[in-house]
Motif scaffolding. Structure first.
Motif, PDB file in Angstrom:
ATOM      1  N   LEU A 148       0.835  -1.194   0.000  1.00 29.48           N
ATOM      2  CA  LEU A 148       0.000   0.000   0.000  1.00 29.48           C
ATOM      3  C   LEU A 148       0.872   1.247   0.000  1.00 29.48           C
ATOM      4  CD1 LEU A 148      -2.652  -0.959   2.724  1.00 29.48           C
ATOM      5  CD2 LEU A 148      -2.920  -1.089   0.232  1.00 29.48           C
ATOM      6  N   PRO A 149       0.355   2.362  -0.527  1.00 25.64           N
ATOM      7  CA  PRO A 149       1.118   3.607  -0.451  1.00 25.64           C
ATOM      8  C   PRO A 149       1.492   3.919   0.993  1.00 25.64           C
ATOM      9  CG  PRO A 149      -0.805   3.864  -1.860  1.00 25.64           C
ATOM     10  CD  PRO A 149      -0.945   2.531  -1.210  1.00 25.64           C
ATOM     11  N   TYR A 150       2.695   4.391   1.180  1.00 22.37           N
ATOM     12  CA  TYR A 150       3.268   4.803   2.462  1.00 22.37           C
ATOM     13  C   TYR A 150       3.620   3.626   3.370  1.00 22.37           C
ATOM     14  CZ  TYR A 150       1.572   9.182   0.621  1.00 22.37           C
ATOM     15  OH  TYR A 150       1.353  10.232  -0.214  1.00 22.37           O
ATOM     16  N   SER A 151       2.693   2.748   3.663  1.00 20.47           N
ATOM     17  CA  SER A 151       3.044   1.621   4.521  1.00 20.47           C
ATOM     18  C   SER A 151       4.003   0.663   3.827  1.00 20.47           C
ATOM     19  CB  SER A 151       1.791   0.866   4.982  1.00 20.47           C
ATOM     20  OG  SER A 151       1.143   0.237   3.886  1.00 20.47           O
ATOM     21  N   ARG A 152       4.131   0.778   2.491  1.00 16.97           N
ATOM     22  CA  ARG A 152       5.048  -0.092   1.746  1.00 16.97           C
ATOM     23  C   ARG A 152       6.493   0.052   2.218  1.00 16.97           C
ATOM     24  NH1 ARG A 152       8.178   2.415  -2.400  1.00 16.97           N
ATOM     25  NH2 ARG A 152       7.727   4.641  -2.531  1.00 16.97           N
ATOM     26  N   HIS A 153       6.820   1.207   2.780  1.00 21.03           N
ATOM     27  CA  HIS A 153       8.186   1.445   3.230  1.00 21.03           C
ATOM     28  C   HIS A 153       8.565   0.581   4.432  1.00 21.03           C
ATOM     29  CE1 HIS A 153       8.663   5.017   0.637  1.00 21.03           C
ATOM     30  NE2 HIS A 153       7.402   5.285   0.940  1.00 21.03           N
ATOM     31  N   PHE A 154       7.561   0.063   5.118  1.00 22.29           N
ATOM     32  CA  PHE A 154       7.823  -0.657   6.366  1.00 22.29           C
ATOM     33  C   PHE A 154       7.186  -2.043   6.387  1.00 22.29           C
ATOM     34  CE2 PHE A 154       7.240   3.930   7.046  1.00 22.29           C
ATOM     35  CZ  PHE A 154       8.567   4.271   7.285  1.00 22.29           C
ATOM     36  N   SER A 155       6.760  -2.514   5.216  1.00 30.32           N
ATOM     37  CA  SER A 155       6.216  -3.866   5.119  1.00 30.32           C
ATOM     38  C   SER A 155       6.789  -4.537   3.879  1.00 30.32           C
ATOM     39  CB  SER A 155       4.683  -3.844   5.026  1.00 30.32           C
ATOM     40  OG  SER A 155       4.259  -3.176   3.847  1.00 30.32           O
ATOM     41  N   LEU A 167       5.149   9.339   7.665  1.00 31.16           N
ATOM     42  CA  LEU A 167       3.939   9.534   8.460  1.00 31.16           C
ATOM     43  C   LEU A 167       3.330  10.912   8.205  1.00 31.16           C
ATOM     44  CD1 LEU A 167       1.998   8.479  10.599  1.00 31.16           C
ATOM     45  CD2 LEU A 167       3.547   9.391  12.359  1.00 31.16           C
ATOM     46  N   LYS A 168       4.167  11.917   8.048  1.00 28.76           N
ATOM     47  CA  LYS A 168       3.677  13.274   7.781  1.00 28.76           C
ATOM     48  C   LYS A 168       2.927  13.319   6.455  1.00 28.76           C
ATOM     49  CE  LYS A 168       5.300  18.042   7.266  1.00 28.76           C
ATOM     50  NZ  LYS A 168       6.505  18.942   7.271  1.00 28.76           N
TER      51      LYS A 168
END
Length: 348
Positions: free
Chosen positions: A123-130, A163-164
């Motif tokens: 998913l957009p954004y959460s892709r960085h940490f999953s 997060l921002k």
């Protein structure tokens, strides 16, 4: 005391391109209105489709009133169930990296995004940490008394920046997540969203990055329960039907004024351009983005009826972790502006 090493992580998803099948065979023809009627008449729509219809209509209305252009980004791969109560299914390798990454760049450029994605894909954004090789848990530490969880310095900056951005997008209602799993769910939902987006005309953009199944098992031949291995002598022979190629219906009927972009993934560079040109002729849309399985993260080719243009990351860009989507999206925004201008001139 000897420090315990972290578990090593081995990449198992990288395919051996040398063993890929020959893709020089002709493509299936575009679906006709009769194909469309038969498919959507003989297959049941997802039970949740009415809720998605409400959410999509509200999202489009909200963002259109704020003069935002809207892009539908499709992402991830579809499954083909082999039973109605599904235990076994056919899948593909797509994790949704291209779609999730591209969605972020669209959002950063002021587009509202309807993200039609495979459930549990990136998913957009959460892709960085999953879905990463470095587990998020490796960057979390407990406070001295064990009552709080803190993020280590390595991750702190990236997490705060991401997060921002996410909170701003959420606050301004610029991102709508719409999931699918099966190819049937994808096609029913795609048609619904396309017809909803047709009301905003050329301000709508379709970025079709999902890996859609080429074959499926019709509902009329789908077993109700789990296939028992003993019933088939230890063998399973599946007779699949081709999934109708609805891209031409999207272009001609579902959203006829929108700009539509599809992707062509190949493993043989000698046929990539030819396949992309063939898709343009067959479906009559505006742009095919071609990429090779082996180099898709570093280069793509834009194929239009008039020309081909390669976009490639330099060695320096690759060394600094630049994403190819950061080159793709600005190019698309320019083409979309030109498309809107051309549509406006037609109605003058």
């Amino acid at each position: 005391m000897t420090e315990r090493p972290l578990l090593s992580r081995v990449a198992t998803s990288a395919p051996n391109a040398d063993t890929a099948i020959d893709r020089s065979i002709p493509e299936f023809p575009a679906a006709t209105p009769i194909d469309e009627d038969n498919y959507f008449r003989f297959h049941k729509p997802p039970a949740y489709l009415s809720q998605i219809s409400h959410d999509v209509a509200s999202f489009i209305n909200y963002n259109h009133l704020r003069n935002r252009k809207i892009v539908l980004v499709t992402s991830g791969g579809t499954t083909v169930p082999l039973e109605n109560n599904t235990v076994r299914f056919i899948d593909n390798f797509s994790a949704g990296t291209r779609g999730a990454t591209s969605a972020e760049y669209f959002l950063e450029n002021g587009y509202a995004v309807i993200f039609l994605h495979r459930e549990f894909s990136l998913l957009p954004y959460s892709r960085h940490f999953s879905h990463t090789t470095n587990s998020l848990l490796d960057h979390l530490v407990l406070s001295n008394d064990g009552s709080k969880v803190e993020v280590d310095d390595v991750l702190q900056r990236d997490l705060a920046e991401t997060l921002k951005k996410y909170q701003q997008v959420k606050r301004e209602n610029m991102l709508l997540l719409v999931p699918f799993t099966t190819v049937h769910q994808y096609l029913f939902t795609l048609k619904l969203i396309a017809q909803e987006l047709s009301v905003i005309g050329s301000d709508a953009l379709f970025y079709l990055a999902a890996a859609v199944s080429d074959f499926f098992l019709p509902s009329s031949r789908l077993p109700e329960h789990k296939i028992q291995s003993q019933d088939h002598g230890g063998k399973l022979v599946v007779d699949l039907e081709p999934v109708p190629k609805f891209l031409r219906r999207l272009v001609d009927s579902w959203a006829p004024i929108a700009m539509i972009i599809s992707f062509k993934l190949e493993t043989d560079g000698s046929i990539l351009i030819k396949k992309a040109q063939g898709a343009l002729e067959r479906y009559n849309h505006q742009l095919v983005i071609g990429n090779l399985l082996q180099t898709r993260k570093n280069e793509v080719v834009f194929v239009t009826p008039e020309r081909q243009e390669w976009l490639r990351l330099t060695e320096e860009q690759r060394a600094h972790g630049v994403e190819i989507e950061s080159l793709i999206i600005p190019k698309i925004l320019k083409l979309h502006r030109e498309w809107i201008t051309s549509r406006d001139e037609l109605v003058k």
